[in-house]
Enzyme design. Structure first.
Site, PDB file in Angstrom:
ATOM      1  N   GLY A   1       0.829  -1.197   0.000  1.00  0.00           N
ATOM      2  CA  GLY A   1       0.000   0.000   0.000  1.00  0.00           C
ATOM      3  C   GLY A   1       0.860   1.242   0.000  1.00  0.00           C
ATOM      4  O   GLY A   1       2.085   1.172  -0.089  1.00  0.00           O
TER       5      GLY A   1
ATOM      6  N   ASN B   1       2.142   5.366   5.036  1.00  0.00           N
ATOM      7  CA  ASN B   1       1.263   5.603   6.186  1.00  0.00           C
ATOM      8  C   ASN B   1      -0.147   5.040   6.008  1.00  0.00           C
ATOM      9  O   ASN B   1      -1.107   5.558   6.556  1.00  0.00           O
ATOM     10  CB  ASN B   1       1.185   7.106   6.500  1.00  0.00           C
ATOM     11  CG  ASN B   1       2.536   7.674   6.848  1.00  0.00           C
ATOM     12  OD1 ASN B   1       3.274   7.079   7.620  1.00  0.00           O
ATOM     13  ND2 ASN B   1       2.881   8.803   6.262  1.00  0.00           N
ATOM     14  N   SER B   2      -0.259   3.960   5.254  1.00  0.00           N
ATOM     15  CA  SER B   2      -1.573   3.355   5.009  1.00  0.00           C
ATOM     16  C   SER B   2      -1.936   2.299   6.042  1.00  0.00           C
ATOM     17  O   SER B   2      -3.042   1.775   6.022  1.00  0.00           O
ATOM     18  CB  SER B   2      -1.609   2.742   3.609  1.00  0.00           C
ATOM     19  OG  SER B   2      -0.639   1.708   3.491  1.00  0.00           O
TER      20      SER B   2
ATOM     21  N   SER C   1       2.340  -1.781   8.113  1.00  0.00           N
ATOM     22  CA  SER C   1       3.070  -2.433   9.207  1.00  0.00           C
ATOM     23  C   SER C   1       2.134  -2.898  10.310  1.00  0.00           C
ATOM     24  O   SER C   1       2.275  -4.005  10.832  1.00  0.00           O
ATOM     25  CB  SER C   1       4.125  -1.485   9.780  1.00  0.00           C
ATOM     26  OG  SER C   1       5.103  -1.198   8.808  1.00  0.00           O
TER      27      SER C   1
ATOM     28  N   HIS D   1       7.770   1.764  15.530  1.00  0.00           N
ATOM     29  CA  HIS D   1       7.693   0.329  15.222  1.00  0.00           C
ATOM     30  C   HIS D   1       8.156  -0.499  16.418  1.00  0.00           C
ATOM     31  O   HIS D   1       7.545  -1.520  16.742  1.00  0.00           O
ATOM     32  CB  HIS D   1       8.539   0.016  13.995  1.00  0.00           C
ATOM     33  CG  HIS D   1       7.910   0.431  12.709  1.00  0.00           C
ATOM     34  ND1 HIS D   1       7.669  -0.446  11.678  1.00  0.00           N
ATOM     35  CD2 HIS D   1       7.468   1.628  12.272  1.00  0.00           C
ATOM     36  CE1 HIS D   1       7.106   0.195  10.671  1.00  0.00           C
ATOM     37  NE2 HIS D   1       6.987   1.464  11.014  1.00  0.00           N
TER      38      HIS D   1
ATOM     39  N   ARG E   1       5.930  -3.405  18.895  1.00  0.00           N
ATOM     40  CA  ARG E   1       6.326  -4.811  18.828  1.00  0.00           C
ATOM     41  C   ARG E   1       6.240  -5.507  20.179  1.00  0.00           C
ATOM     42  O   ARG E   1       6.772  -5.003  21.168  1.00  0.00           O
ATOM     43  CB  ARG E   1       7.784  -4.867  18.355  1.00  0.00           C
ATOM     44  CG  ARG E   1       8.007  -5.788  17.206  1.00  0.00           C
ATOM     45  CD  ARG E   1       9.425  -5.673  16.704  1.00  0.00           C
ATOM     46  NE  ARG E   1       9.564  -4.493  15.865  1.00  0.00           N
ATOM     47  CZ  ARG E   1      10.668  -3.784  15.704  1.00  0.00           C
ATOM     48  NH1 ARG E   1      11.772  -4.133  16.317  1.00  0.00           N
ATOM     49  NH2 ARG E   1      10.689  -2.734  14.920  1.00  0.00           N
TER      50      ARG E   1
ATOM     51  N   ASP F   1       9.894  -6.208   7.428  1.00  0.00           N
ATOM     52  CA  ASP F   1       9.421  -4.828   7.277  1.00  0.00           C
ATOM     53  C   ASP F   1      10.632  -3.934   7.027  1.00  0.00           C
ATOM     54  O   ASP F   1      11.380  -3.625   7.937  1.00  0.00           O
ATOM     55  CB  ASP F   1       8.678  -4.399   8.538  1.00  0.00           C
ATOM     56  CG  ASP F   1       7.826  -3.151   8.329  1.00  0.00           C
ATOM     57  OD1 ASP F   1       7.883  -2.555   7.256  1.00  0.00           O
ATOM     58  OD2 ASP F   1       7.100  -2.799   9.275  1.00  0.00           O
TER      59      ASP F   1
END
Length: 194
Positions: free
Chosen positions: A8, A11-12, A15, A51, A55, A84
């Site tokens: 995508g 910022n869609s 992740s 991120h 996690r 990622d």
């Protein structure tokens, strides 16, 4: 073997969706971060930190900016690997010539086909915008677009993130690889009638 691609725009939610899928797979998760740290780029460092905060602590994190194929092969067991992202991996290899890059892609696809666990790839869609004005930008866009297409071609699920929704286009669409195989097969039938 199960391969999932989450793709995508920027910022869609790619992740976040990939992380959700990994959390649901009931296997130990190995998170492979392909981005290079850059202490001089504050915005990039903040993105990395976001991120890291999301996690779960029980996930194993590997920072692998280059040797992605080796990292997958070394964890060749019944794990869930979350990569990622493919975009930063491609960016790290822009200095490779086309032949060496193609070998790297072929090795990745072959390793993925042989993997016994689950692999979730996050990959950016870069070809929906303006054509880059500089050669390196066009090379990045071309290589990443081709890689996304190839990984999508072997994936069981391909999620496109649009407007806050994850749409499995593998269920809705027709795989171009299968269409091409049919076209090639029909052309060969015409050339070599039985």
């Amino acid at each position: 073997m199960s391969i999932t691609l989450v793709t995508g725009a920027a910022n869609s939610g790619k992740s976040e969706w990939a992380e959700y899928l990994a959390s649901q797979c009931q296997k130990p998760v190995i998170y492979i971060a392909t981005g290079l740290k850059n202490d001089h780029d504050i915005e990039w460092q903040k993105k990395i930190e976001q991120h890291q905060i999301r996690r779960p602590e029980n996930w194993q994190t590997l920072e692998i900016p280059y040797n992605l194929v080796d990292a997958i092969a070394l964890n060749f067991s019944d794990n869930c690997i979350l990569v990622d992202s493919l975009g930063t991996w491609v960016a790290n290899y822009l200095d490779k010539n086309n032949d060496d890059w193609q070998k790297e892609i072929n090795h990745l696809l072959e390793t993925c086909r042989e993997y016994k666990g689950e692999i979730i790839f996050v990959g950016e869609e870069t070809g929906w915008g303006v054509v880059p004005a500089y050669e390196l930008g066009r090379l990045f866009r071309s290589r990443l677009g081709n890689l996304i297409r190839l990984v999508g071609g072997i994936a069981n699920s391909v999620y496109l993130m649009v407007g806050g929704y994850a749409v499995d286009v593998a269920k809705l669409g027709i795989n171009l690889t299968s269409v091409q195989d049919k076209i090639i097969g029909s052309q060969q039938d015409k050339k070599f009638p039985s």
